[in-house]
Design an enzyme around this catalytic site. Structure first.
Site, PDB file in Angstrom:
ATOM      1  N   ARG A 278       1.116  -1.533   0.079  1.00  0.00           N
ATOM      2  CA  ARG A 278      -0.005   0.531   0.387  1.00  0.00           C
ATOM      3  C   ARG A 278       0.737   1.290   0.171  1.00  0.00           C
ATOM      4  O   ARG A 278       1.102   0.512   0.391  1.00  0.00           O
ATOM      5  CB  ARG A 278      -0.522  -0.219   0.870  1.00  0.00           C
ATOM      6  N   ARG A 293       1.348   1.589  10.416  1.00  0.00           N
ATOM      7  CA  ARG A 293       1.045   2.329   8.672  1.00  0.00           C
ATOM      8  C   ARG A 293       2.170   1.821   8.043  1.00  0.00           C
ATOM      9  O   ARG A 293       3.271   2.938   7.889  1.00  0.00           O
ATOM     10  CB  ARG A 293       0.239   3.463   9.461  1.00  0.00           C
ATOM     11  N   GLU A 365      -7.367  -0.394  14.375  1.00  0.00           N
ATOM     12  CA  GLU A 365      -8.099  -1.300  13.455  1.00  0.00           C
ATOM     13  C   GLU A 365      -7.413  -2.711  13.368  1.00  0.00           C
ATOM     14  O   GLU A 365      -6.182  -2.421  13.670  1.00  0.00           O
ATOM     15  CB  GLU A 365      -9.013  -1.107  12.543  1.00  0.00           C
ATOM     16  N   SER A 368     -11.455  -6.023   9.538  1.00  0.00           N
ATOM     17  CA  SER A 368     -12.612  -6.168   9.435  1.00  0.00           C
ATOM     18  C   SER A 368     -12.854  -6.237   8.085  1.00  0.00           C
ATOM     19  O   SER A 368     -12.346  -7.360   7.857  1.00  0.00           O
ATOM     20  CB  SER A 368     -12.337  -3.841   8.067  1.00  0.00           C
ATOM     21  N   ARG A 406      -0.213  -6.196  12.008  1.00  0.00           N
ATOM     22  CA  ARG A 406      -0.109  -4.852  13.122  1.00  0.00           C
ATOM     23  C   ARG A 406      -0.704  -5.674  13.675  1.00  0.00           C
ATOM     24  O   ARG A 406      -0.419  -4.942  14.792  1.00  0.00           O
ATOM     25  CB  ARG A 406      -1.415  -4.215  11.872  1.00  0.00           C
TER      26      ARG A 406
END
Length: 441
Positions: A278, A293, A365, A368, A406
């Site tokens: 990403r 991140r 988070e 999800s 993460r």
């Protein structure tokens, strides 16, 4: 892509969904206008095409009559020749008009498709309206540790990782630049143990394990809904017309593209393990410390194909499997119903599970799970035989995270001890082969 029939039949519902997402509801009127233009052009085209076929037959008959009269020397040969030429001219004129109407219909169809692709999935009733901060809190599980009562100040995951010889950000930046890292020693083993535990759980639940491609063609990326409005967030190999995927969801969504699949025995479920990439465009200054991140990470992703009427129940199943994994790593977490304005385009509803991060004093988070209804399947032409009819229909697709890099943040910070060691969650110990991670110094 949303169903044009839904826009025709329930335009107000689509407008409301657009408004809830913070998007322009006026696009619905543009879609309806383009749809009407396309259908009108197609209607004229079909009518004129039918006339053209009849005229073409009459041209053949007129030319035959003329040729016969000329050979026999009949007095009406000249008149028949004129009639034949007039018929040919009329046929040529009709042909040009048919081509023009076909072009108009194609142009209207292209514009209709473009407009439909700008509309996010129509949200499910009950999804909160608003943006990132307008989520609905569904449940909080577990209680954060009181480190002050335990008599020590907790370290963040990077400080812990460096002491354990588990994370090396400095050399990661030297090789790849900002937001790259090395997982070293027990750090690498811890990630492998976590992802192996996720894959073991998925396999036990009946998922088919998959190691997926991490490069995808533009049509698959677009079909999965990842480059409509966020092309700048994805790494692209321009010379090869390929994208680096940010999740194995892309590859799993494309797995059954242009296929008719059999769901008569229940959903088809896959668990994809892949590296993910990403660009994190627009995140300058956010989470610059550690591995929260980053540009590259590993993830195990659940992906389900099911019948549209079963999608909401399947969504709850995926959430339950995520809860099962979170229980295994023994961290406090909460579940939120994500607001419409914070949903990705393909999602009609998304639940996030956020783990408590002690040194940040907030939930972040970890997982999800999204119900994409028939949005992705329509784009990728993934169908099933309609149980109520003789035709085919789009299936529903859903996805959910079972483990990712993460998660190491939550594990390290929540299970740290005063001496700088980290207790390994009980369920993870067989996969890692140790009960405690100790500093290397």
């Amino acid at each position: 892509m949303i169903d044009i029939k839904l826009v025709r039949d329930e335009p107000d519902r689509v407008r409301a969904s657009q408004a809830a997402r913070g998007e322009d509801p006026g696009v619905v009127d543009a879609i309806l206008a383009a749809d009407e233009q396309r259908r009108s052009a197609l209607g004229e085209f079909e009518s004129l095409r039918a006339e053209q076929k009849l005229v073409s037959k009459s041209v053949g008959a007129a030319m035959g009559a003329f040729q016969k009269a000329r050979k026999s020397g009949a007095d009406d040969a000249d008149a028949l020749e004129k009639a034949a030429h007039e018929a040919r001219a009329h046929a040529a004129t009709l042909s040009e008009k048919v081509k023009g109407l076909e072009g108009l219909a194609d142009e209207a169809g292209t514009e209709l498709d473009r407009l439909l692709r700008t509309v996010g999935n129509v949200i499910i009733d009950g999804v909160p309206v608003g943006g990132e901060d307008d989520y609905a809190l569904l449940e909080t599980v577990g209680t954060p540790r009181d480190f002050a009562a335990e008599g020590f100040e907790p370290l963040d995951h990077l400080a812990l990782g460096e002491r354990l010889g588990a994370i090396d950000m400095e050399r990661g930046a030297k090789v790849g630049g900002a937001r790259f890292y090395y997982l070293t020693g027990v750090g690498a083993l811890l990630e492998l143990a976590l992802l192996n535990m996720a894959m073991a759980q998925a396999t036990a639940a009946g998922f088919t394990p998959m190691i997926t491609p991490t490069l995808a063609r533009p049509e698959v990326m677009a079909g999965a809904g990842f480059i409509d409005a966020h092309d700048d967030e994805v790494y692209k190999l321009k010379d090869d017309e390929l994208y680096l995927t940010g999740t194995s969801e892309v590859a799993l969504a494309g797995y059954h593209a242009d296929e008719i699949i059999d769901l008569s025995k229940g959903p088809k479920r896959y668990a994809g393990w892949s590296a993910c990439y990403r660009r994190e465009a627009g995140s300058h200054g956010k989470d610059t410390r550690g591995i929260i991140r980053v540009h590259q990470f590993h993830k195990v992703e659940m992906f389900s194909y099911c019948r549209p009427e079963d999608a909401e129940a399947e969504h709850q199943r995926l959430l339950a499997w995520e809860r099962e994994m979170l229980a295994k790593i023994e961290v406090p977490y909460r579940i939120i119903d994500t607001a419409a304005g914070d949903l990705g385009g393909p999602a009609a509803r998304k639940f996030d599970c956020e783990a408590w991060v002690p040194t940040q004093g907030r939930y972040r988070e970890l997982t999800s799970t999204s119900n994409c209804t028939t949005y992705q399947a329509r784009r990728l032409n993934t169908r099933e035989r309609d149980p109520q009819g003789s035709g085919t229909r789009a299936v529903a697709t859903l996805n959910g995270t079972l483990g990712t890099t993460r998660w190491l943040v939550a594990i390290l910070e929540n299970h740290q001890q005063a001496d700088g060691s980290v207790r390994v969650p009980t369920a993870l110990q067989p996969f890692l082969g140790r009960e405690v991670l100790t500093p290397v110094d």
